[in-house]
Design a protein around this motif. Structure first.
Motif, short mmCIF file in Angstrom:
data_model
loop_
_atom_site.label_atom_id
_atom_site.label_comp_id
_atom_site.label_asym_id
_atom_site.label_seq_id
_atom_site.Cartn_x
_atom_site.Cartn_y
_atom_site.Cartn_z
N SER A 31 0.80 -1.22 0.00
CA SER A 31 0.00 0.00 0.00
C SER A 31 0.83 1.27 0.00
O SER A 31 0.29 2.35 -0.18
N PHE A 32 2.14 1.18 0.23
CA PHE A 32 2.91 2.39 0.47
C PHE A 32 4.29 2.27 -0.17
O PHE A 32 5.23 1.81 0.44
N PHE A 33 4.38 2.65 -1.43
CA PHE A 33 5.68 2.67 -2.10
C PHE A 33 5.58 3.60 -3.31
O PHE A 33 4.50 3.92 -3.79
N HIS A 34 6.73 4.03 -3.78
CA HIS A 34 6.79 4.84 -4.99
C HIS A 34 6.96 3.94 -6.20
O HIS A 34 7.58 2.87 -6.10
N PRO A 35 6.48 4.36 -7.38
CA PRO A 35 6.67 3.53 -8.57
C PRO A 35 8.13 3.20 -8.87
O PRO A 35 8.43 2.12 -9.38
N TYR A 36 9.05 4.09 -8.51
CA TYR A 36 10.44 3.82 -8.86
C TYR A 36 11.07 2.74 -7.99
O TYR A 36 12.17 2.26 -8.30
N TYR A 37 10.39 2.31 -6.94
CA TYR A 37 10.90 1.18 -6.15
C TYR A 37 10.91 -0.11 -6.97
O TYR A 37 11.60 -1.07 -6.61
N THR A 38 10.13 -0.14 -8.05
CA THR A 38 10.03 -1.36 -8.86
C THR A 38 11.32 -1.71 -9.58
O THR A 38 11.39 -2.75 -10.24
N ILE A 39 12.36 -0.89 -9.44
CA ILE A 39 13.68 -1.27 -9.95
C ILE A 39 14.13 -2.60 -9.32
O ILE A 39 14.95 -3.32 -9.90
N MET A 40 13.57 -2.94 -8.17
CA MET A 40 13.89 -4.21 -7.52
C MET A 40 13.54 -5.41 -8.40
O MET A 40 14.13 -6.48 -8.27
N LEU A 41 12.59 -5.24 -9.30
CA LEU A 41 12.19 -6.33 -10.20
C LEU A 41 13.11 -6.46 -11.40
O LEU A 41 13.14 -7.50 -12.07
N ALA A 42 13.85 -5.41 -11.72
CA ALA A 42 14.58 -5.34 -12.98
C ALA A 42 15.59 -6.48 -13.16
O ALA A 42 15.65 -7.07 -14.26
N PRO A 43 16.42 -6.81 -12.16
CA PRO A 43 17.41 -7.88 -12.41
C PRO A 43 16.77 -9.22 -12.76
O PRO A 43 17.21 -9.90 -13.69
N ALA A 44 15.74 -9.61 -12.02
CA ALA A 44 15.10 -10.90 -12.29
C ALA A 44 14.43 -10.92 -13.66
O ALA A 44 14.53 -11.90 -14.40
N ILE A 45 13.74 -9.84 -13.99
CA ILE A 45 13.10 -9.77 -15.31
C ILE A 45 14.14 -9.81 -16.41
O ILE A 45 13.98 -10.52 -17.42
N ALA A 46 15.24 -9.08 -16.23
CA ALA A 46 16.29 -9.04 -17.25
C ALA A 46 16.91 -10.42 -17.48
O ALA A 46 17.09 -10.85 -18.62
N VAL A 47 17.21 -11.13 -16.39
CA VAL A 47 17.85 -12.44 -16.52
C VAL A 47 16.89 -13.44 -17.16
O VAL A 47 17.26 -14.16 -18.11
N LEU A 48 15.68 -13.52 -16.66
CA LEU A 48 14.72 -14.49 -17.21
C LEU A 48 14.35 -14.16 -18.65
O LEU A 48 14.16 -15.06 -19.47
N ALA A 49 14.26 -12.86 -18.97
CA ALA A 49 13.96 -12.48 -20.36
C ALA A 49 15.15 -12.80 -21.26
O ALA A 49 14.97 -13.32 -22.38
N GLY A 50 16.37 -12.50 -20.81
CA GLY A 50 17.54 -12.77 -21.64
C GLY A 50 17.71 -14.24 -21.93
O GLY A 50 17.92 -14.64 -23.09
N ILE A 51 17.61 -15.06 -20.90
CA ILE A 51 17.72 -16.51 -21.10
C ILE A 51 16.54 -17.03 -21.91
O ILE A 51 16.69 -17.86 -22.82
N GLY A 52 15.35 -16.52 -21.61
CA GLY A 52 14.14 -16.99 -22.28
C GLY A 52 14.12 -16.66 -23.76
O GLY A 52 13.67 -17.49 -24.58
N ILE A 53 14.57 -15.48 -24.14
CA ILE A 53 14.63 -15.13 -25.57
C ILE A 53 15.54 -16.11 -26.31
O ILE A 53 15.19 -16.61 -27.39
N TYR A 54 16.66 -16.41 -25.71
CA TYR A 54 17.60 -17.35 -26.34
C TYR A 54 16.98 -18.73 -26.49
O TYR A 54 17.04 -19.34 -27.57
N THR A 55 16.38 -19.26 -25.42
CA THR A 55 15.83 -20.61 -25.49
C THR A 55 14.60 -20.69 -26.38
O THR A 55 14.42 -21.69 -27.09
N MET A 56 13.77 -19.66 -26.40
CA MET A 56 12.58 -19.69 -27.27
C MET A 56 12.99 -19.69 -28.74
O MET A 56 12.38 -20.40 -29.56
N ILE A 57 14.01 -18.91 -29.08
CA ILE A 57 14.49 -18.91 -30.47
C ILE A 57 15.09 -20.26 -30.83
O ILE A 57 14.85 -20.80 -31.93
#
Length: 816
Positions: free
Chosen positions: A447-473
């Motif tokens: 209930s109490f955070f700023h939108p820019y706190y979501t940088i916490m999600l960036a590493p996990a999204i980046a890793v899973l997206a990077g690996i996932g793009i490679y494996t899907m191709i």
């Protein structure tokens, strides 16, 4: 003699061996290019940072004065009160300021370096198990995540936090790969170190570390238990070493712990910066913030708080909203078509780089630059995909989710009898799933955070997206059973991104959607009709470029705008509202008031006292002198009693109190005593350091009206809008007038605002404020664009201070 020759021969061999190794290093030029891109995005135009987030910049100025201020993160040079966060991130910024001087760019420099370091760490960790191609893709996704760019350009603490969390994961991974337990101890110690950057936010990834070491470490379970137990001890030691040092120190020998209710660092950590982040703020305001809940209806009483989750007074006026405007583009912002509020506070639009100045209709915001300091959408499982948070973090979240499924299937070994069996790659995937799930879960319900706190999600999204793009191709080219994941991921991501674009570029949104459909068709069809797909790389490549276009542009906007905001965000509205350097960050002092105070300060310890840090910060930055913010960040901290205040006045340590017009603070008893006994100082003079902004009039009159300034759109904003002073909006605001008590932001003149005031107290005197009837010349408009880009409201939660009328009280006459 022989021994000396032998030792010199050994040293020569070692030297030659080092040079040989250096020559044989195989550089990944794709990685170098990505790091150069990251450096450009995070650092270019940073000389326009102004004061960045002046709440923290003022603290940095104060922390350069003494080790005591440095250790406790004192907000003011006298060590009266601290900021409402631990000091570790500010330590790096203070060291930078000590080396280079206090400038906007120097206090932001550590965040830039940590942001670039985070990109490298992601590449390094992914490359060890998955190879260079997935590692490059992961590093690229991290680099081009909009909120990562925005956060890395500020002196907020989030980029620093993410770097040290990634560093802790790197050490734990090294412990697994090298089978040396000391590295896991270092990794967990770094989590404790990170706790002292932003407190409990660092503990979000602890489940991932425990899970990863348990499943990936190649030792018996009893030894795992011992290793993790020792690691937990290290975690506890490095977590508690600073807060316990604060709480065990006599309160008279240290600053008041800003943001806490009981002057306790531990209470601050587990209360205001802990459980209240999940459940909603309940301290300092008499109740939770309206608009912080998951309701879709905006609370009428909401005043946008500021900073990194700072307190706001519930008695403050409600700022105006642009929800009734049919054409936001008249205010210099891209049009928005979504009018949903989703429980977010209504915030005035038009301020550069500010929440609410981001082109969102109704101030609630739908995309672009985040839409508001606390505009976090509706709580629920799909919150991260909503337009309030999605354009900052979620452009490739669907790719990451589909990529997780793909990579889990792709890395199933031929010898695995069960689908859920683990190998080295799958264990690494569980590490990043363990990062993603708790963090995403928190942001989905909190209930109490700023939108820019979501940088916490960036590493996990980046890793899973990077690996996932490679494996899907790879699966698509091999025509496996999972080949359809690639076209499904591309099509769904195109639809999501087109939805985000509709509020700004509806035509381009249709173009993106149609292009996504067209490219998806051959991706769906070719595996069924083509004999060989191993050489058919063109379609996956085009598809990848397509889904990277929109997030890349969003990431570029803070760089082009020269943005370094107190509330970081990314989006096209940063460009249309004249660029960054604003948010709650920048402000200006009143030269007449400052000149009078410096002349009459005498031997007093404090230049003056005021209600909150919003008023105090610009004067601390400009002079390097102590200004007492009695109520801390938002005026709600009970840091001083009337008895203590009287003592300071009687001893001559405090001679002046400046009332910036703020209401609803926690020091009403002190303020009432001042108004009853102190003498008002009459100083009627305009601030000649700014162009077309409201003047500060320090007057003996109780009611004071602001002067009129020219407006670009001629719109009049009256007292009906949240108790705002009458007068026209300054031209730099593009249709927005600050809420009552908020400060227009202003960069120091010279070199496009690259340097924050360095304590000399000198301010430009070649910029004269035109009267309300005088037409601005082209030269004046050009100067105003350079020095007053952020003349929108300072996100101080409706706080008083420079930029509006106020009253100066002489306290020295009370005990004469």
């Amino acid at each position: 003699m022989m021994e000396s020759k032998e030792s010199s021969r050994v040293q020569k061999n070692e030297h030659n061996s080092f040079l040989h190794k250096l020559r044989n290093i195989k550089y990944d030029y794709w990685l170098i290019a990505i790091l150069i891109l990251a450096a450009f995005l995070y650092a270019w135009n940073i000389w326009e940072a102004g004061e960045a987030n002046n709440f923290y910049t003022a603290a940095i100025v104060s922390m350069t004065k003494s080790f005591k201020n440095f250790w406790y993160a004192s907000f003011d040079p006298a060590g009266f009160i601290t900021v409402d966060k631990p000091p570790v991130a500010l330590w790096f910024m203070t060291i930078s300021a000590k080396i280079f001087g206090v400038h906007g760019w120097s206090v932001v420099l550590p965040s830039i370096l940590f942001g670039i370091g985070s990109v490298y760490l992601i590449y390094n960790m992914v490359q060890k198990r998955f190879g260079k191609v997935p590692a490059r893709l992961a590093a690229l996704v991290m680099t081009l995540t909009p909120i990562v760019v925005a956060d890395s350009r500020t002196n907020n603490m989030d980029a620093t936090l993410v770097f040290f969390l990634l560093l802790s994961v790197w050490f734990v991974q090294k412990a697994v790969l090298s089978k040396q337990q000391r590295y896991v101890w270092i990794g967990f110690a770094l989590i404790g170190f990170s706790f002292n950057i932003k407190m409990l936010q660092a503990f979000m990834i602890l489940p991932a570390l425990y899970l990863y070491y348990w499943i990936a470490s190649d030792v018996k379970w009893k030894k795992k238990l011992v290793h993790l137990s020792i690691a937990t001890v290290f975690l506890a030691i490095f977590t508690l070493i600073w807060p316990l040092s604060v709480d065990m120190t006599n309160s008279n020998s240290r600053p008041y712990e800003g943001g806490s209710e009981t002057n306790s660092a531990l209470e601050l950590a587990f209360g205001y910066n802990g459980t209240q982040r999940l459940l909603g703020q309940t301290t300092g305001t008499g109740g939770a913030f309206p608009g912080m809940s998951s309701s879709k209806k905006s609370s009428k009483s909401m005043t946008p708080p500021s900073g990194s989750g700072k307190k706001s007074s519930s008695k403050q006026p409600t700022p105006p909203s642009g929800s009734k405007s049919k054409n936001n583009s008249k205010m210099g912002n891209p049009p928005s078509k979504s009018g949903k509020s989703n429980g977010a506070p209504k915030i005035p639009s038009g301020g550069k780089g500010q929440p609410g100045g981001n082109g969102q209709k109704g101030g609630a915001g739908t995309g672009g630059a985040g839409g508001g300091a606390f505009n976090i959408g509706t709580a629920g499982p799909l919150r991260l995909f909503q337009k309030e948070l999605g354009p900052q973090i979620s452009w490739l979240l669907l790719i990451a989710l589909f990529g997780l499924i793909s990579s889990f299937a792709y890395y199933r070994g031929s010898k695995m009898k069960k689908w859920y069996s683990l190998n080295a790659q799958r264990k690494e995937l569980w590490l990043w799933v363990g990062w993603l799930v708790p963090v995403a879960g928190f942001f989905s319900v909190a209930s109490f955070f700023h939108p820019y706190y979501t940088i916490m999600l960036a590493p996990a999204i980046a890793v899973l997206a990077g690996i996932g793009i490679y494996t899907m191709i790879q699966q698509w080219r091999e025509k496996s059973l999972w080949a359809m994941l690639l076209p499904i991921a591309i099509l769904s991501t195109s639809i999501l991104q087109a939805w985000y674009l509709t509020d700004y570029y509806p035509t381009l949104a249709w173009v993106l959607l149609i292009a996504g459909i067209i490219i998806s068709i051959p991706l769906f069809v070719l595996p069924w009709i083509a004999i060989k797909l191993k050489n058919k790389r063109i379609w996956p490549t085009i598809a990848l470029i397509l889904i990277m276009l929109a997030p890349s542009y969003w990431s570029l906007t803070p760089t082009l705008a020269g943005s370094s905001d107190g509330i970081p965000s990314a989006g096209p509205s940063l460009l249309s509202s004249a660029g960054g350097g604003g948010g709650m960050g920048n402000s200006q002092t009143d030269s007449t008031l400052l000149k009078y105070l410096e002349k009459h300060q005498g031997n007093a310890e404090y230049l003056f006292a005021t209600d909150d840090s919003s008023t105090a910060a610009p004067y601390i930055i400009a002079t390097g002198k102590a200004v007492m913010a009695m109520g801390g960040f938002n005026g709600t901290d009970k840091a001083i009693t009337l008895k203590q205040f009287k003592k300071l006045v009687k001893e001559g340590k405090l001679k002046y109190y400046y009332s910036g017009g703020k209401t609803g603070g926690s020091n009403n008893e002190i303020v009432s005593w001042i108004k009853k006994h102190a003498k008002k100082v009459k100083l009627s003079s305009s601030n000649n350091n700014q162009v077309a902004t409201s003047s500060v009039t320090v007057s003996s009159k109780t009611k004071s009206s602001s002067t009129k300034a020219p407006s670009s759109n001629g719109g009049n904003l009256g007292s009906k809008q949240g108790g705002m002073p009458s007068g026209k909006a300054p031209s730099g605001q593009k249709g927005s007038t600050p809420p009552s008590g908020s400060k227009p932001s202003k960069k120091p003149s010279g070199a496009k605002g690259n340097n924050a005031p360095n304590g000399s107290g000198n301010r430009p005197n070649n910029m004269k404020k035109p009267t309300g009837k005088k037409k601005l010349t082209k030269k004046q408009l050009k100067k105003m664009k350079k020095s007053g880009k952020s003349s929108g409201p300072s996100m101080g939660g409706g706080m008083g201070g420079p930029g509006q009328s106020g009253t100066l009280y002489d306290l020295s006459s009370i005990y004469k």
